[in-house]
Scaffold this motif. Structure first.
Motif, PDB file in Angstrom:
ATOM      1  N   PHE A 261       1.125  -1.305   0.513  1.00 36.59           N
ATOM      2  CA  PHE A 261       0.161   0.716  -0.231  1.00 36.59           C
ATOM      3  C   PHE A 261       0.445   1.240   0.030  1.00 36.59           C
ATOM      4  CE2 PHE A 261      -2.380  -3.352   2.416  1.00 36.59           C
ATOM      5  CZ  PHE A 261      -3.098  -4.023   1.633  1.00 36.59           C
ATOM      6  N   ASN A 262       2.297   1.233  -0.335  1.00 39.49           N
ATOM      7  CA  ASN A 262       2.363   2.234  -0.972  1.00 39.49           C
ATOM      8  C   ASN A 262       2.211   3.528  -2.010  1.00 39.49           C
ATOM      9  OD1 ASN A 262       4.632   3.819  -2.409  1.00 39.49           O
ATOM     10  ND2 ASN A 262       6.613   2.768  -1.158  1.00 39.49           N
ATOM     11  N   VAL A 263       1.023   4.463  -1.403  1.00 37.35           N
ATOM     12  CA  VAL A 263       0.330   4.537  -2.152  1.00 37.35           C
ATOM     13  C   VAL A 263       1.217   5.812  -3.248  1.00 37.35           C
ATOM     14  CG1 VAL A 263      -1.194   7.381  -2.331  1.00 37.35           C
ATOM     15  CG2 VAL A 263      -1.278   5.724  -0.888  1.00 37.35           C
ATOM     16  N   ALA A 264       2.343   6.317  -3.054  1.00 38.40           N
ATOM     17  CA  ALA A 264       2.989   7.439  -3.706  1.00 38.40           C
ATOM     18  C   ALA A 264       3.368   6.637  -4.730  1.00 38.40           C
ATOM     19  CB  ALA A 264       4.570   7.759  -3.399  1.00 38.40           C
TER      20      ALA A 264
ATOM     21  N   ALA B 147       0.049   4.819 -15.124  1.00 35.01           N
ATOM     22  CA  ALA B 147      -0.470   5.616 -16.613  1.00 35.01           C
ATOM     23  C   ALA B 147      -1.210   6.425 -15.939  1.00 35.01           C
ATOM     24  CB  ALA B 147      -0.562   4.973 -17.786  1.00 35.01           C
ATOM     25  N   ASP B 148      -1.880   7.201 -16.171  1.00 41.24           N
ATOM     26  CA  ASP B 148      -2.861   8.336 -16.117  1.00 41.24           C
ATOM     27  C   ASP B 148      -3.718   7.218 -16.860  1.00 41.24           C
ATOM     28  OD1 ASP B 148      -1.644  10.370 -14.471  1.00 41.24           O
ATOM     29  OD2 ASP B 148      -1.676  11.643 -15.460  1.00 41.24           O
ATOM     30  N   ASN B 149      -3.686   7.009 -17.852  1.00 43.05           N
ATOM     31  CA  ASN B 149      -4.789   6.453 -18.692  1.00 43.05           C
ATOM     32  C   ASN B 149      -5.301   5.250 -17.741  1.00 43.05           C
ATOM     33  OD1 ASN B 149      -2.362   5.613 -19.838  1.00 43.05           O
ATOM     34  ND2 ASN B 149      -3.292   6.196 -21.525  1.00 43.05           N
ATOM     35  N   LEU B 150      -4.610   4.991 -17.052  1.00 43.39           N
ATOM     36  CA  LEU B 150      -4.901   3.389 -16.833  1.00 43.39           C
ATOM     37  C   LEU B 150      -6.506   2.439 -16.765  1.00 43.39           C
ATOM     38  CD1 LEU B 150      -3.479   1.178 -14.371  1.00 43.39           C
ATOM     39  CD2 LEU B 150      -4.382   1.951 -12.947  1.00 43.39           C
ATOM     40  N   LEU B 151      -6.063   1.193 -17.194  1.00 40.70           N
ATOM     41  CA  LEU B 151      -8.055   1.103 -17.657  1.00 40.70           C
ATOM     42  C   LEU B 151      -7.133  -0.879 -16.642  1.00 40.70           C
ATOM     43  CD1 LEU B 151     -10.011   0.140 -17.868  1.00 40.70           C
ATOM     44  CD2 LEU B 151      -9.720  -0.502 -20.759  1.00 40.70           C
TER      45      LEU B 151
ATOM     46  N   MET C 134     -11.582  -0.093 -13.622  1.00 37.46           N
ATOM     47  CA  MET C 134     -10.987   0.407 -12.360  1.00 37.46           C
ATOM     48  C   MET C 134     -10.424   0.775 -12.890  1.00 37.46           C
ATOM     49  SD  MET C 134      -8.441  -0.665  -9.124  1.00 37.46           S
ATOM     50  CE  MET C 134     -10.608  -0.985  -7.819  1.00 37.46           C
ATOM     51  N   ASN C 135     -10.412   2.536 -12.926  1.00 39.92           N
ATOM     52  CA  ASN C 135      -9.134   4.007 -13.536  1.00 39.92           C
ATOM     53  C   ASN C 135      -7.889   3.439 -12.500  1.00 39.92           C
ATOM     54  OD1 ASN C 135     -10.560   5.272 -12.228  1.00 39.92           O
ATOM     55  ND2 ASN C 135     -11.578   6.109 -13.566  1.00 39.92           N
ATOM     56  N   LYS C 136      -6.886   4.915 -12.644  1.00 40.50           N
ATOM     57  CA  LYS C 136      -6.253   5.310 -11.114  1.00 40.50           C
ATOM     58  C   LYS C 136      -6.229   5.606 -10.451  1.00 40.50           C
ATOM     59  CE  LYS C 136      -1.646   7.235 -11.085  1.00 40.50           C
ATOM     60  NZ  LYS C 136      -0.261   8.582 -12.274  1.00 40.50           N
ATOM     61  N   GLU C 137      -7.869   6.012 -10.929  1.00 34.85           N
ATOM     62  CA  GLU C 137      -7.918   7.284  -9.480  1.00 34.85           C
ATOM     63  C   GLU C 137      -8.657   6.055  -8.406  1.00 34.85           C
ATOM     64  OE1 GLU C 137     -11.787  10.235  -8.260  1.00 34.85           O
ATOM     65  OE2 GLU C 137     -10.704  10.264 -10.151  1.00 34.85           O
ATOM     66  N   GLN C 138      -9.862   5.305  -8.993  1.00 31.29           N
ATOM     67  CA  GLN C 138     -10.156   4.311  -7.818  1.00 31.29           C
ATOM     68  C   GLN C 138      -8.831   3.447  -7.179  1.00 31.29           C
ATOM     69  OE1 GLN C 138     -13.246   2.764 -11.703  1.00 31.29           O
ATOM     70  NE2 GLN C 138     -14.445   3.418 -10.309  1.00 31.29           N
ATOM     71  N   LEU C 139      -7.939   3.508  -8.433  1.00 34.27           N
ATOM     72  CA  LEU C 139      -6.802   1.538  -7.310  1.00 34.27           C
ATOM     73  C   LEU C 139      -5.967   3.319  -6.689  1.00 34.27           C
ATOM     74  CD1 LEU C 139      -5.366  -0.478  -7.921  1.00 34.27           C
ATOM     75  CD2 LEU C 139      -3.899   0.626  -9.452  1.00 34.27           C
ATOM     76  N   VAL C 140      -5.946   3.770  -7.329  1.00 34.37           N
ATOM     77  CA  VAL C 140      -4.619   5.205  -5.908  1.00 34.37           C
ATOM     78  C   VAL C 140      -6.336   5.082  -4.765  1.00 34.37           C
ATOM     79  CG1 VAL C 140      -4.207   7.440  -4.849  1.00 34.37           C
ATOM     80  CG2 VAL C 140      -3.518   6.267  -7.587  1.00 34.37           C
ATOM     81  N   GLY C 141      -7.132   5.466  -4.451  1.00 33.75           N
ATOM     82  CA  GLY C 141      -8.285   5.167  -3.489  1.00 33.75           C
ATOM     83  C   GLY C 141      -8.549   3.985  -2.911  1.00 33.75           C
ATOM     84  N   PHE C 142      -8.365   3.084  -3.348  1.00 28.65           N
ATOM     85  CA  PHE C 142      -8.312   1.287  -2.827  1.00 28.65           C
ATOM     86  C   PHE C 142      -7.315   1.446  -1.979  1.00 28.65           C
ATOM     87  CE2 PHE C 142      -6.991  -2.867  -3.046  1.00 28.65           C
ATOM     88  CZ  PHE C 142      -7.780  -3.659  -2.819  1.00 28.65           C
TER      89      PHE C 142
END
Length: 124
Positions: free
Chosen positions: A20-23, A30-34, A47-55
């Motif tokens: 869980f290393n968020v940084a 990538a910003d356009n992650l799928l 899931m996109n990058k925003e959702q992954l980072v939130g998880f």
């Protein structure tokens, strides 16, 4: 980058993401992650990058125990600025074996290697 280096980078990704290393997650994806996940009945979830980072952040904030880092690498190839890694991981969710088949697509962009696409298929 060669296939062995790509596998080593993927091992690093697995370790950092499962701890869980968020940084690190923000930087390596990538910003356009799928991410496309298919469960054992064929149901698809994305899931996109925003959702992954939130998880990842949610697990980090909750001080959750790290996930398993077990991985068996089946294939890796790197051709110019693109790479692909095929592996099986056992995520051991809730104390139970949860094997999954993964494909990661890597791209060298913005001065670094990043995961742009990831698919995950539940094996049982």
């Amino acid at each position: 980058m060669n296939s062995e280096n790509l596998i080593e980078l993927t091992k690093e990704l697995i370790y950092e993401a499962t701890h869980f290393n968020v940084a690190y997650v923000k930087q390596i994806y990538a910003d356009n992650l799928l991410i496309v996940k298919v469960d054992k009945t064929g149901v698809v979830d994305t899931m996109n990058k925003e959702q992954l980072v939130g998880f990842v952040k949610g697990n980090s904030d909750a001080k959750a125990a790290p996930f398993s880092t077990k991985a068996e690498f089946h294939y890796a190839v790197c051709d110019g600025n693109m790479g692909m890694v095929i592996m099986t991981r056992d995520l051991e969710l809730d104390g139970k074996s949860a094997p999954k088949f993964f494909t990661l697509i890597w791209e060298y962009a913005s001065g670094r290697w990043q995961v742009t696409k990831e698919s995950c298929l539940a094996l049982n």
